[in-house]
Design a protein around this motif. Structure first.
Motif, mmCIF file in Angstrom:
data_model
loop_
_atom_site.group_PDB
_atom_site.id
_atom_site.type_symbol
_atom_site.label_atom_id
_atom_site.label_comp_id
_atom_site.label_asym_id
_atom_site.label_seq_id
_atom_site.Cartn_x
_atom_site.Cartn_y
_atom_site.Cartn_z
ATOM 1 N N MET A 5 0.837 -1.200 0.000
ATOM 2 C CA MET A 5 0.000 0.000 0.000
ATOM 3 C C MET A 5 0.870 1.248 0.000
ATOM 4 O O MET A 5 1.968 1.250 0.559
ATOM 5 N N THR A 6 0.394 2.304 -0.637
ATOM 6 C CA THR A 6 1.098 3.580 -0.648
ATOM 7 C C THR A 6 1.328 4.081 0.771
ATOM 8 O O THR A 6 0.446 4.001 1.626
ATOM 9 N N GLU A 7 2.529 4.609 1.033
ATOM 10 C CA GLU A 7 2.815 5.151 2.362
ATOM 11 C C GLU A 7 1.917 6.354 2.634
ATOM 12 O O GLU A 7 1.712 7.209 1.769
ATOM 13 N N VAL A 8 1.400 6.419 3.850
ATOM 14 C CA VAL A 8 0.442 7.463 4.225
ATOM 15 C C VAL A 8 0.889 8.133 5.519
ATOM 16 O O VAL A 8 1.393 7.481 6.441
ATOM 17 N N CYS A 9 0.705 9.445 5.579
ATOM 18 C CA CYS A 9 0.887 10.199 6.820
ATOM 19 C C CYS A 9 -0.453 10.820 7.203
ATOM 20 O O CYS A 9 -1.413 10.777 6.432
ATOM 21 N N GLY A 10 -0.526 11.386 8.391
ATOM 22 C CA GLY A 10 -1.775 11.981 8.855
ATOM 23 C C GLY A 10 -1.620 13.455 9.172
ATOM 24 O O GLY A 10 -0.585 13.881 9.694
ATOM 25 N N VAL A 11 -2.647 14.238 8.843
ATOM 26 C CA VAL A 11 -2.673 15.665 9.164
ATOM 27 C C VAL A 11 -4.000 15.981 9.847
ATOM 28 O O VAL A 11 -5.063 15.603 9.351
ATOM 29 N N VAL A 12 -3.924 16.657 10.984
ATOM 30 C CA VAL A 12 -5.130 17.141 11.653
ATOM 31 C C VAL A 12 -5.173 18.657 11.514
ATOM 32 O O VAL A 12 -4.231 19.356 11.907
ATOM 33 N N LEU A 13 -6.253 19.154 10.945
ATOM 34 C CA LEU A 13 -6.412 20.584 10.711
ATOM 35 C C LEU A 13 -7.008 21.238 11.954
ATOM 36 O O LEU A 13 -8.151 20.966 12.327
ATOM 37 N N ALA A 14 -6.213 22.101 12.588
ATOM 38 C CA ALA A 14 -6.610 22.690 13.869
ATOM 39 C C ALA A 14 -6.394 24.196 13.896
ATOM 40 O O ALA A 14 -6.194 24.784 14.958
ATOM 41 N N ALA A 15 -6.439 24.832 12.715
ATOM 42 C CA ALA A 15 -6.098 26.251 12.629
ATOM 43 C C ALA A 15 -7.299 27.179 12.711
ATOM 44 O O ALA A 15 -7.140 28.389 12.865
ATOM 45 N N GLY A 16 -8.511 26.634 12.613
ATOM 46 C CA GLY A 16 -9.697 27.472 12.489
ATOM 47 C C GLY A 16 -10.007 28.324 13.708
ATOM 48 O O GLY A 16 -9.628 27.996 14.840
ATOM 49 N N GLU A 17 -10.727 29.410 13.466
ATOM 50 C CA GLU A 17 -11.078 30.347 14.534
ATOM 51 C C GLU A 17 -12.295 29.907 15.335
ATOM 52 O O GLU A 17 -12.511 30.380 16.447
ATOM 53 N N GLY A 18 -13.116 29.049 14.779
ATOM 54 C CA GLY A 18 -14.310 28.616 15.503
ATOM 55 C C GLY A 18 -15.276 29.751 15.756
ATOM 56 O O GLY A 18 -15.844 29.873 16.845
ATOM 57 N N ARG A 19 -15.498 30.580 14.741
ATOM 58 C CA ARG A 19 -16.345 31.765 14.927
ATOM 59 C C ARG A 19 -17.763 31.415 15.351
ATOM 60 O O ARG A 19 -18.384 32.129 16.138
ATOM 61 N N ARG A 20 -18.293 30.318 14.837
ATOM 62 C CA ARG A 20 -19.679 29.956 15.176
ATOM 63 C C ARG A 20 -19.809 29.482 16.621
ATOM 64 O O ARG A 20 -20.915 29.429 17.158
ATOM 65 N N LEU A 21 -18.674 29.146 17.245
ATOM 66 C CA LEU A 21 -18.705 28.700 18.639
ATOM 67 C C LEU A 21 -18.454 29.842 19.630
ATOM 68 O O LEU A 21 -18.444 29.613 20.835
ATOM 69 N N ARG A 22 -18.227 31.031 19.130
ATOM 70 C CA ARG A 22 -18.016 32.148 20.049
ATOM 71 C C ARG A 22 -19.260 32.363 20.903
ATOM 72 O O ARG A 22 -20.371 32.143 20.437
ATOM 73 N N PRO A 23 -19.078 32.775 22.156
ATOM 74 C CA PRO A 23 -17.850 33.255 22.797
ATOM 75 C C PRO A 23 -16.958 32.168 23.402
ATOM 76 O O PRO A 23 -15.939 32.482 24.009
ATOM 77 N N LEU A 24 -17.320 30.890 23.248
ATOM 78 C CA LEU A 24 -16.495 29.830 23.832
ATOM 79 C C LEU A 24 -15.073 29.858 23.290
ATOM 80 O O LEU A 24 -14.119 29.548 24.007
ATOM 81 N N THR A 25 -14.923 30.220 22.022
ATOM 82 C CA THR A 25 -13.608 30.166 21.385
ATOM 83 C C THR A 25 -12.862 31.502 21.413
ATOM 84 O O THR A 25 -11.860 31.662 20.728
ATOM 85 N N GLU A 26 -13.327 32.433 22.210
ATOM 86 C CA GLU A 26 -12.594 33.694 22.310
ATOM 87 C C GLU A 26 -11.275 33.516 23.058
ATOM 88 O O GLU A 26 -10.313 34.241 22.817
ATOM 89 N N ALA A 27 -11.223 32.542 23.963
ATOM 90 C CA ALA A 27 -10.003 32.322 24.740
ATOM 91 C C ALA A 27 -9.407 30.934 24.538
ATOM 92 O O ALA A 27 -8.273 30.683 24.942
ATOM 93 N N VAL A 28 -10.161 30.038 23.901
ATOM 94 C CA VAL A 28 -9.709 28.661 23.680
ATOM 95 C C VAL A 28 -9.930 28.309 22.213
ATOM 96 O O VAL A 28 -11.037 28.496 21.702
ATOM 97 N N PRO A 29 -8.918 27.814 21.499
ATOM 98 C CA PRO A 29 -9.140 27.428 20.100
ATOM 99 C C PRO A 29 -10.116 26.261 20.008
ATOM 100 O O PRO A 29 -10.176 25.412 20.901
ATOM 101 N N LYS A 30 -10.873 26.242 18.932
ATOM 102 C CA LYS A 30 -11.897 25.209 18.773
ATOM 103 C C LYS A 30 -11.320 23.810 18.931
ATOM 104 O O LYS A 30 -11.955 22.925 19.524
ATOM 105 N N ALA A 31 -10.123 23.596 18.416
ATOM 106 C CA ALA A 31 -9.515 22.262 18.463
ATOM 107 C C ALA A 31 -9.273 21.771 19.885
ATOM 108 O O ALA A 31 -9.133 20.569 20.115
#
Length: 277
Positions: free
Chosen positions: A1-27
């Motif tokens: 099988m082709t060699e595979v690596c993993g990427v987790v995307l954790a850069a988002g601002e989480g605007r729809r979760l505000r105000p919870l994400t004003e001090a904590v990143p969504k991830a």
């Protein structure tokens, strides 16, 4: 099988979760008393993808918190000028990916399969993969839901061949436009059904729903102090509940005072209370 690596995307601002994400990143928002990012990393571990050589995490919004949380466990890619989107985030990791296929997961995806452990529940994405096609983990679209792919909606993870990664541009863009739709047009898109429970935790209502699903009849960290009433709720580490909570998430370190009655809300430290209605 082709060699595979993993990427987790954790850069988002989480605007729809505000105000919870004003001090904590969504991830790093907890679901079932475990940060969303750790749910994704645990799923990759279940597939045998472990450590900075095999797993990368990107960060932008409140990046210092993500970096502290993931340092030593993953390769880190910081986007200093703000989130580059799902495509730009992967493109920025091109040198690290280095010819491999890449399994890309969204940190805000909540997946749970009662019959399979994390990792094994998405193993079908990798099974028999030729290394030439794009694969999407999917669930059937809900009644009345538009868009999607042949009546299916994306469920948090995709598998992308190197030939697509190699031409991605290091700029703001999303994978749906740069990889998924082009692969669909080429007849190179495979849809892999997910048999478990999937939620995009991007809104307070969906975030609460994911927590309640993870909690079952209720979940309290051993260090939490519950002297009041907690019904079908998630109580985080060091939280104190002297009042009454029903179908709530009480974040680590948060307090529900005696005499307070909360229903269908998220309580964060400092008394921050986010209803889901």
């Amino acid at each position: 099988m082709t060699e595979v690596c993993g990427v987790v995307l954790a850069a988002g601002e989480g605007r729809r979760l505000r105000p919870l994400t004003e001090a904590v990143p969504k991830a790093l928002c907890p679901v079932g008393n475990l940060p969303l990012l750790d749910h994704a990393l645990r799923r990759l571990t279940g597939l045998g993808l472990i450590g900075p050589e095999q797993v990368a995490v990107n960060a932008a919004y409140l990046a210092d918190q993500v970096v502290r949380h993931a340092t030593g466990r993953t390769h880190l890619s910081v986007e200093p000028d703000g989130p580059l989107g799902t495509s730009g985030g992967v493109a920025r990791l091109r040198k690290w990916i280095d010819g491999r296929g890449v399994l890309v997961g969204n940190a805000d995806a909540y997946l749970a399969d009662p019959l399979r452990e994390p990792g094994k529940d998405i193993a079908a994405l990798l099974a028999g993969w030729s290394g030439d096609t794009v694969r999407l983990l999917t669930k059937p679209c809900r009644p009345g839901e538009t868009g999607g792919f042949s009546g299916n909606r994306f469920a948090g993870f995709s598998l992308i061949p190197w030939r697509y990664v190699a031409v991605l541009k290091d700029q703001q863009a999303d994978l749906v436009g740069t990889v998924w739709r082009p692969a669909e047009a080429e007849g190179a898109l495979e849809l892999i059904g997910y048999e478990g429970h999937y939620l995009d935790t991007g809104t307070p209502a969906l975030y609460l729903e994911a927590n309640l699903h993870a909690a079952g009849t209720g979940l309290a960290d051993p260090s939490a102090e519950v002297t009041g009433v907690a019904v079908e709720s998630v109580i985080g580490a060091g939280a104190r509940v002297a009042g009454s909570v029903t179908r709530c998430v009480v974040w680590p370190g948060a307090t529900v005072a005696a005499g307070e009655t909360l229903t269908d809300v998220i309580r964060a430290p400092g008394g921050l209370t986010v209803p889901v209605g």
